[in-house]
Design an enzyme around this catalytic site. Structure first.
Site, PDB file in Angstrom:
ATOM      1  N   ASP A 169      25.111  53.061 -22.253  1.00  0.00           N
ATOM      2  CA  ASP A 169      26.735  53.342 -22.634  1.00  0.00           C
ATOM      3  C   ASP A 169      26.800  53.897 -23.940  1.00  0.00           C
ATOM      4  OD1 ASP A 169      26.351  51.310 -24.805  1.00  0.00           O
ATOM      5  OD2 ASP A 169      26.433  49.631 -23.395  1.00  0.00           O
ATOM      6  N   LYS A 170      27.899  54.340 -24.388  1.00  0.00           N
ATOM      7  CA  LYS A 170      28.027  55.021 -25.732  1.00  0.00           C
ATOM      8  C   LYS A 170      27.531  54.332 -26.880  1.00  0.00           C
ATOM      9  CE  LYS A 170      32.887  53.825 -26.848  1.00  0.00           C
ATOM     10  NZ  LYS A 170      34.015  54.202 -27.118  1.00  0.00           N
TER      11      LYS A 170
END
Length: 300
Positions: A169-170
């Site tokens: 994920d980011k």
């Protein structure tokens, strides 16, 4: 002869143990009765008949350096793994130069045209790229314009159709492997794969020692027992900084471990992936794997 002398006495003494007639030769012993001779096993002929070839098995012959097995050719094109390619070949869905091929081990020569389920294939050279991912980039392709995709960081690195091994994920940073080798992507995505990953996790509060021991003995997540290889405080850092070693490449599992003990995870950084490290690889940079690194990954 003097008549007074009586008739000469007979010599009645026997010499030693010799018996009368002992000088006669003894009769030869009768030979034992022998059964019929067993027939000797037939010696295998040097020019023995060759074993029959199994169905769908190509005749063995020396492979030229410019030839390639059909299943590898298909796998290199990125449509499926070698194992799946074998299934398609056996089912008759692969043609070479317009002719269906069902033989395992069929060799493709340069210039051959291979059709897979009606689509002409173009094999690609295998590429392996290691990225030290920064924040605010994601591996997902459907999160909209607000989050940039990690492939932007690899623009210009290769023309091959590469994909990330696992998701990130980011907010997660660290090592992320990219390749067009579908066999390797599948291998490292399996839940029971054997390679270790090391994560540095930042928590919102100090990790209690009793919670650390509980995690080290294994954690139950969604009804499944997760084996943790190692967990420890990071030396010369606050007890909010934790090192975690386990085999999964799913970063969500790392987050779930600590949330299961009521800790909020502020940051996750993957510092090692299957023996690969961030040495000489600054955040946001990438590099191609060496030949030895590729061999090591394939042998895991």
């Amino acid at each position: 002869m003097n008549k007074k002398d009586g008739p000469s006495k007979r010599n009645t003494s026997r010499s030693g143990s010799a018996r009368p007639g002992s000088s006669k030769p003894k009769p030869a012993m009768a030979k034992r009765a022998q059964g019929p001779k067993k027939p000797k096993p037939a010696v295998a002929s040097v020019a023995a008949a060759k074993p029959e070839r199994k169905p769908n098995q190509a005749p063995k012959r020396a492979k030229s350096p410019d030839e390639m097995r059909l299943n590898k050719y298909i796998s290199n094109s990125g449509v499926c793994s070698r194992r799946d390619a074998d299934i398609y070949i056996q089912s008759g869905n692969v043609k070479v130069n317009g002719v269906p091929v069902t033989e395992m081990g069929f060799l493709v020569k340069p210039g051959d045209v291979v059709n897979f389920d009606g689509v002409e294939l173009t094999p690609e050279r295998k590429e392996y790229i290691l990225l030290n991912k920064p924040k605010n980039f994601t591996t997902a392709l459907d999160e909209g314009q607000e989050n940039r995709n990690v492939l932007e960081l690899l623009r210009g690195a290769t023309t091959a159709k590469i994909a990330a091994v696992g998701r990130m994920d980011k907010n997660t940073t660290g090592l992320l492997l990219f390749t067009n080798d579908t066999d390797m992507i599948r291998k490292f995505s399996l839940p029971n794969q054997k390679s270790s990953k090391i994560y540095q996790v930042s928590l919102d509060k100090n990790l209690k020692f009793e919670d650390l021991e509980s995690i080290s003995s294994g954690v139950a997540l969604d009804g499944h027992r997760l084996f943790v290889e190692e967990i420890s405080y990071i030396e010369k850092e606050p007890k909010t900084e934790i090192g975690l070693k386990l085999r999964t490449s799913n970063v969500k599992v790392v987050r779930s471990i600590f949330e299961n003990f009521d800790y909020n995870v502020l940051k996750i950084d993957r510092v090692s992936f299957a023996g690969l490290t961030k040495k000489n690889l600054p955040r946001g940079n990438w590099r191609f794997l060496t030949e030895q690194e590729i061999i090591n990954l394939k042998n895991m």
